[in-house]
Scaffold this motif. Structure first.
Motif, PDB file in Angstrom:
ATOM      1  N   LYS A   6       0.848  -1.192   0.000  1.00  0.00           N
ATOM      2  CA  LYS A   6       0.000   0.000   0.000  1.00  0.00           C
ATOM      3  C   LYS A   6       0.878   1.235   0.000  1.00  0.00           C
ATOM      4  O   LYS A   6       2.083   1.157   0.244  1.00  0.00           O
ATOM      5  CB  LYS A   6      -0.910  -0.011   1.232  1.00  0.00           C
ATOM      6  N   ASP A   7       0.276   2.375  -0.237  1.00  0.00           N
ATOM      7  CA  ASP A   7       1.008   3.644  -0.213  1.00  0.00           C
ATOM      8  C   ASP A   7       1.844   3.739   1.062  1.00  0.00           C
ATOM      9  O   ASP A   7       1.421   3.304   2.131  1.00  0.00           O
ATOM     10  CB  ASP A   7       0.004   4.800  -0.274  1.00  0.00           C
ATOM     11  N   ILE A   8       3.020   4.339   0.951  1.00  0.00           N
ATOM     12  CA  ILE A   8       3.953   4.383   2.080  1.00  0.00           C
ATOM     13  C   ILE A   8       3.352   5.076   3.302  1.00  0.00           C
ATOM     14  O   ILE A   8       3.691   4.719   4.437  1.00  0.00           O
ATOM     15  CB  ILE A   8       5.303   5.027   1.678  1.00  0.00           C
ATOM     16  N   SER A   9       2.447   6.004   3.112  1.00  0.00           N
ATOM     17  CA  SER A   9       1.841   6.665   4.278  1.00  0.00           C
ATOM     18  C   SER A   9       1.057   5.654   5.123  1.00  0.00           C
ATOM     19  O   SER A   9       1.026   5.758   6.349  1.00  0.00           O
ATOM     20  CB  SER A   9       0.932   7.818   3.838  1.00  0.00           C
ATOM     21  N   ILE A  10       0.472   4.674   4.483  1.00  0.00           N
ATOM     22  CA  ILE A  10      -0.245   3.617   5.194  1.00  0.00           C
ATOM     23  C   ILE A  10       0.734   2.530   5.645  1.00  0.00           C
ATOM     24  O   ILE A  10       0.682   2.063   6.785  1.00  0.00           O
ATOM     25  CB  ILE A  10      -1.344   3.011   4.299  1.00  0.00           C
ATOM     26  N   GLU A  12       3.854   2.703   6.380  1.00  0.00           N
ATOM     27  CA  GLU A  12       4.694   3.125   7.502  1.00  0.00           C
ATOM     28  C   GLU A  12       3.923   3.056   8.821  1.00  0.00           C
ATOM     29  O   GLU A  12       4.465   2.621   9.839  1.00  0.00           O
ATOM     30  CB  GLU A  12       5.234   4.530   7.268  1.00  0.00           C
ATOM     31  N   GLN A  13       2.671   3.465   8.804  1.00  0.00           N
ATOM     32  CA  GLN A  13       1.857   3.380  10.028  1.00  0.00           C
ATOM     33  C   GLN A  13       1.735   1.933  10.496  1.00  0.00           C
ATOM     34  O   GLN A  13       1.860   1.643  11.686  1.00  0.00           O
ATOM     35  CB  GLN A  13       0.460   3.948   9.774  1.00  0.00           C
ATOM     36  N   ASN A  84       8.186   1.278  -1.812  1.00  0.00           N
ATOM     37  CA  ASN A  84       8.286   1.180  -0.359  1.00  0.00           C
ATOM     38  C   ASN A  84       9.641   0.623   0.067  1.00  0.00           C
ATOM     39  O   ASN A  84      10.226   1.092   1.051  1.00  0.00           O
ATOM     40  CB  ASN A  84       7.144   0.326   0.199  1.00  0.00           C
ATOM     41  N   GLU A  91      15.774   5.226   4.377  1.00  0.00           N
ATOM     42  CA  GLU A  91      15.724   5.486   5.817  1.00  0.00           C
ATOM     43  C   GLU A  91      16.862   4.745   6.534  1.00  0.00           C
ATOM     44  O   GLU A  91      17.500   5.284   7.434  1.00  0.00           O
ATOM     45  CB  GLU A  91      14.375   5.070   6.396  1.00  0.00           C
TER      46      GLU A  91
END
Length: 97
Positions: A6-10, A12-13, A84, A91
Motif C-alpha cells: 500500500k502507499d507508504i503513508s499507510i 509506515e503506520q 516502499n 531510511e
C-alpha cells in the motif's frame, strides 16, 4: 502482509504498529527471563532494517507468485512494493550515516 503493498503513508503506520507489537512481546519475554525473540528487542532492532528484510524475503516473493496467477496484481502492486522498499532502504542508509 498486504501493508507493504500500500502507499507508504499507510505502510509506515502499519510497520510502526507491528514493530511496537514485537517490542511489547520482547519486553514481556525479558520480564519473564526468556530469550528475546528475533526483531523483538527495542534496543537492537532497527525499524528500517526490519522492513527491508521483510519486503525482500517475504513480501516480494509472495507478490511475485501472486502476480503469476493474477497479472493485474503484478502490474499494479509490484511498483508500490518497490517504492516502499526504496523508502525503507533510504531510511536505513540515512540512519547509518
Amino acid at each position: 502482509i498486504s501493508n507493504q503493498a500500500k502507499d507508504i503513508s499507510i505502510a509506515e503506520q502499519w510497520a510502526d504498529r507491528c514493530v511496537e507489537e514485537f517490542f511489547s512481546q520482547g519486553d514481556e519475554e525479558k520480564e519473564l527471563g526468556l530469550p528475546v525473540s528475533p526483531l523483538c528487542c527495542r534496543t537492537e532492532t532497527d525499524r528500517a532494517e526490519s522492513q527491508v528484510g521483510f519486503i525482500k524475503y517475504v513480501i516480494q516473493p509472495s507478490f511475485e507468485v501472486l502476480g503469476m496467477m493474477i497479472p493485474t496484481a503484478r502490474d499494479e502492486i509490484n511498483s508500490i512494493i518497490e517504492s516502499n522498499l526504496n523508502f525503507w532502504e533510504t531510511e536505513q542508509t540515512t540512519k547509518e550515516t
